[in-house]
Design an enzyme around this catalytic site. Structure first.
Site: not given
Ligand code: SAH
Length: 219
Positions: A65-67
């Site tokens: 999951i991206s930041q």
């Protein structure tokens, strides 16, 4: 959404929103969407305590999951008004899908890994968003049936823009896509002007590879 789910982690989530604001995210609709979306439900239980740090986290199947600051930046760049039809490539955890469902009128999201898609679907069901359609398959083909899209967000890195995205983009619509090699990319925003795509460079980024017919081959 159940009240307990909404209130859990409220303090950390509020602090994340304040940090994003301090970092320069000004779009109030984007900040509100992040404030109201329980990111901890979209990450595996083992890393849940880190859900409101500004970091990418593993979500299984070798994906991440991206930041949050990347999601915030992506969403702010699109300047959504609430009336748009958007296509998301790489559902992953479904977190960005949930944010988009609050900022656009219809969200179409494609994921190639069935385990991730099933989990994302379940989390989205739990929080109760209704304007989202999911597809299991190769997102480099786009989703012709519902085109044209006002925005296409690609959550994985490609060597070039798949031609299908240009074809399925509405006039004036935007594509956000990381382009580069498999390890490092630059995030670009393309705007459709007739047959041309106007290109602007946004920032250096690191995403997992986009794997499919019009991108990298699966290993
Ligand atoms: N925005 C998501 C990003 C997940 S990582 C999140 O924050 O959770 C990128 C995702 O793209 C991965 O789940 C990966 O499986 C998926 N992906 C890679 N190539 C794809 C393709 N051709 N079609 C659909 N999904 C793809």
């Amino acid at each position: 959404m159940a009240a307990s789910v909404e209130h859990e982690f409220r303090g950390p989530r509020r602090r994340l929103v304040e940090m994003l604001h301090d970092q320069g995210i000004k779009d109030l609709a984007v900040l509100k969407a992040i404030d109201e979306t329980p990111r901890h439900l979209f990450v595996p239980t083992g890393v849940r305590h880190r859900a409101y740090e500004d970091s990418a986290l593993p979500i299984g199947s070798g994906q991440t999951i991206s930041q949050p600051s990347i999601h915030a930046r992506y969403l702010e760049l699109l300047k959504l008004t609430g009336n748009e039809k958007v296509l998301e490539i790489g559902t992953g955890s479904g977190y960005q899908t949930a944010l988009l469902s609050r900022l656009a009128s219809q969200v179409f999201s494609i994921e190639r890994i069935v385990e991730l898609l099933d989990k994302a679907r379940e989390t989205i069901r739990q929080i109760g968003a209704r304007n989202i359609s999911f597809l299991l398959g190769d997102g480099t083909l786009g989703w012709r049936q519902y085109a044209p899209y006002d925005a296409i967000l690609v959550g994985a890195g490609a060597p070039e823009v798949p031609k299908t995205y240009h074809e399925q983009l509405a006039e004036g619509g935007r594509i956000l896509i990381p382009l580069g090699d498999k390890e490092e990319q630059t995030l670009y925003m393309f705007t459709r002007r007739g047959d041309e795509l106007e290109k602007s460079e946004i920032a250096p980024v690191r995403f997992v590879p986009l794997v499919g017919k019009y991108s990298w081959e699966a290993m």
